[in-house]
Design a protein around this motif. Structure first.
Motif, PDB file in Angstrom:
ATOM      1  N   GLY A 386       0.813  -1.212   0.000  1.00 14.32           N
ATOM      2  CA  GLY A 386       0.000   0.000   0.000  1.00 14.32           C
ATOM      3  C   GLY A 386       0.845   1.260   0.000  1.00 14.32           C
ATOM      4  N   PHE A 387       2.118   1.138   0.389  1.00 16.44           N
ATOM      5  CA  PHE A 387       3.041   2.263   0.238  1.00 16.44           C
ATOM      6  C   PHE A 387       3.264   2.497  -1.257  1.00 16.44           C
ATOM      7  CE2 PHE A 387       5.483   2.345   4.549  1.00 16.44           C
ATOM      8  CZ  PHE A 387       4.268   2.432   5.220  1.00 16.44           C
ATOM      9  N   VAL A 388       3.763   3.678  -1.599  1.00 16.71           N
ATOM     10  CA  VAL A 388       3.941   4.030  -3.012  1.00 16.71           C
ATOM     11  C   VAL A 388       5.360   4.542  -3.235  1.00 16.71           C
ATOM     12  CG1 VAL A 388       3.182   5.528  -4.906  1.00 16.71           C
ATOM     13  CG2 VAL A 388       1.495   4.583  -3.319  1.00 16.71           C
ATOM     14  N   LEU A 389       6.027   3.959  -4.231  1.00 17.59           N
ATOM     15  CA  LEU A 389       7.323   4.459  -4.677  1.00 17.59           C
ATOM     16  C   LEU A 389       7.058   5.660  -5.575  1.00 17.59           C
ATOM     17  CD1 LEU A 389      10.200   3.480  -4.133  1.00 17.59           C
ATOM     18  CD2 LEU A 389      10.095   2.177  -6.262  1.00 17.59           C
ATOM     19  N   SER A 390       7.634   6.799  -5.229  1.00 10.39           N
ATOM     20  CA  SER A 390       7.198   8.064  -5.818  1.00 10.39           C
ATOM     21  C   SER A 390       8.393   8.936  -6.188  1.00 10.39           C
ATOM     22  CB  SER A 390       6.310   8.791  -4.791  1.00 10.39           C
ATOM     23  OG  SER A 390       5.992  10.089  -5.186  1.00 10.39           O
ATOM     24  N   SER A 391       8.189   9.838  -7.152  1.00 11.99           N
ATOM     25  CA  SER A 391       9.242  10.773  -7.536  1.00 11.99           C
ATOM     26  C   SER A 391       9.509  11.753  -6.395  1.00 11.99           C
ATOM     27  CB  SER A 391       8.849  11.537  -8.801  1.00 11.99           C
ATOM     28  OG  SER A 391       7.709  12.333  -8.562  1.00 11.99           O
TER      29      SER A 391
END
Length: 508
Positions: A386-391
């Motif tokens: 549910g975590f998000v790898l993000s810019s």
């Protein structure tokens, strides 16, 4: 917030995907059927926090074990990539069809098939051997029920496909939601066998709920394969095929699909592979003049994606392998070795050590790809599904409250929907307990305008704007900005009660 927007967007087409859905005035919310009662709902290990109404744990499995093939794809990724989720009622033949696809495309050899045939025969389940390719754990093979979302890969001349084999049993709908949320297109498998289509289609059957959930989760194109056409109760009967098509079309329209543009029917036999890789022989099925399954999959067009957008990859799973490795589907942007990214919502800055697409190590990958990304700068235990790898330049928002536009489908025991209502929220790879803290306004389904009177509660079929609260920070986007990260479902006690879209974010 555009409250004039077509209510059909609640069944969640993005502007690019929405190629002409049914008139909202013709909507029949009561046609969307769900389970009457959950069958001994297994307790779920929560992804983010423990809900009031727990659901089964969302699981994923690789059909072939992940391998770190240390050979870089020097030429890069040239073929287009599509994620295909197989959905439908239990026993419709999803795993068997998926297994047959892998066999026909050369992903499984004859010796392996012979081993599965013997194993199935020893269990007195001779017709299940093709399903063993997708159903890899012993529980699934013994019971003949897919539990986890199977994942496998195959290629045609023009396209690379990732198969997502979703479970059909109603106890594992959260796993089906997880599979469909990763998909670009759907293959709805329907059994033509006498009695089996009716069981899946009637109230409580999963055919209806899977169609509705697929639309909600952004699966804009559906291939509907009428399976088991070789069964002795069917014998490739055109009358039976036409009967199923005629019953499905009105329901597909009511679910928001444009049947002429976004839906295609075709007959197959998953067990013997008929009309799958090559067109069926006229001596067997003289009335079919359409494509085979591989041709139909190759011909599907989907909206283009933006490889230069801000990077977004919801994390589905994580594990340790010479560092911390996360798995997920890229929803926006591109990623490559050496990139600096953020793991949200805990704002941990990480560096990309390696990127794996299927089993190959690649220099970079863009939107739509299912990846394994090895990271430096974070421990595996500090990451949750549910975590998000993000810019870093434009990170995804992390909130505990948001505004949403909801369509109520069917509440349990005809209950009322009001402030204080609690449910389980499913949005991309997040599964989180939520509470409706305020009903802001109700929308008239006929005029599509907000009603002037203050709304205290609503019932089945209503469209309402409300404020939703969760216990922990979650990463989401407004539907208008990122449809894939802004569409969601609400479930309670094993039943989907509402679908919606995020219209605004509240400061955390």
């Amino acid at each position: 917030m555009d409250i004039e927007e077509d209510i059909r967007s609640l069944q969640l087409d993005s502007a690019e995907e929405n190629n002409g859905v049914a008139n909202p005035e013709e909507e029949k919310p009561d046609e969307v059927e769900n389970e009457d009662k959950m069958e001994e709902d297994p307790k779920e290990v929560r992804t983010v926090s423990q809900p009031v109404n727990p659901e089964p744990k969302v699981k994923h499995k690789e059909v072939s074990a992940p391998q770190d093939v240390e050979v870089e794809a020097e030429k890069g990724i040239t073929k287009r990539h599509l994620n295909v989720v197989f959905i439908g009622h239990v026993d419709a033949g999803k795993s068997t069809t998926g297994g047959q696809i892998l066999f026909l495309s050369g992903q499984v050899d004859d010796r392996t098939i012979q081993k599965y045939e013997k194993e199935a025969k020893d269990k007195s389940r001779e017709s299940w051997y093709m399903a063993y390719i997708m159903d890899t754990n012993e529980e699934e093979r013994v019971k003949g029920k897919t539990v986890e979302v199977g994942r496998a890969h195959f290629e045609t001349e023009t396209t690379r496909f990732t198969i997502l084999d979703a479970p059909g049993h109603k106890s594992y709908v959260p796993n089906m939601i997880s599979g469909a949320s990763q998909a670009d297109i759907g293959v709805l498998v329907i059994s033509a066998r006498k009695g089996e289509f009716e069981t899946g289609y009637e109230k409580g059957g999963q055919t209806r709920e899977h169609v509705m959930l697929a639309k909600t989760l952004g699966v804009s194109k559906l291939l509907i394969v009428v399976n088991k056409m070789d069964d002795h109760t069917v014998n490739w009967s055109k009358e039976r095929y036409d009967e199923i098509e005629s019953k499905m079309i009105p329901f597909l329209k009511s679910s928001g699909y444009n049947v002429k543009k976004d839906v295609q029917f075709l007959p197959i036999s998953g067990l013997i592979g008929a009309n799958m890789k090559t067109r069926i022989d006229k001596s067997i099925c003289p009335w079919w003049n359409g494509p085979c399954l591989f041709e139909a999959l190759d011909a599907i067009e989907i909206p283009s994606r933006d490889p230069k957008g801000p990077f977004r990859m919801p994390i589905l799973d994580k594990f340790k392998d010479m560092g911390t490795v996360v798995m997920g589907k890229v929803e926006s942007g591109s990623v490559g070795e050496g990139d600096s990214l953020l793991v949200m919502p805990n704002k941990a800055q990480v560096k990309v050590v390696a990127v794996y697409c299927d089993d190959d190590k690649v220099r970079c990958a863009g939107p739509g790809e299912n990846l394994r990304v090895r990271l430096a700068g974070i421990e595996e235990e500090d990451i949750l599904s549910g975590f998000v790898l993000s810019s870093v330049a434009k990170p995804i928002a992390a909130v505990t409250e948001f505004i949403a536009q909801l369509q109520i489908l069917e509440l349990l025991d005809n209950a009322i929907f009001t402030a204080g209502y609690k449910a389980v929220l499913h949005i991309h790879s997040v599964v989180e307990e939520c509470e409706i803290v305020e009903l802001i306004q109700q929308i008239d389904p006929k005029t599509k305008k907000p009603m002037k009177k203050k709304v205290l509660f609503v019932k089945n079929g209503a469209v309402v704007v409300c404020r939703v609260q969760v216990n922990n920070l979650i990463c989401i986007e407004k539907f208008s900005d990122f449809p894939q990260l802004g569409r969601f479902t609400l479930r309670t006690e094993g039943k989907t009660v509402a679908v919606g879209k995020v219209t605004d974010l509240c400061a955390a």
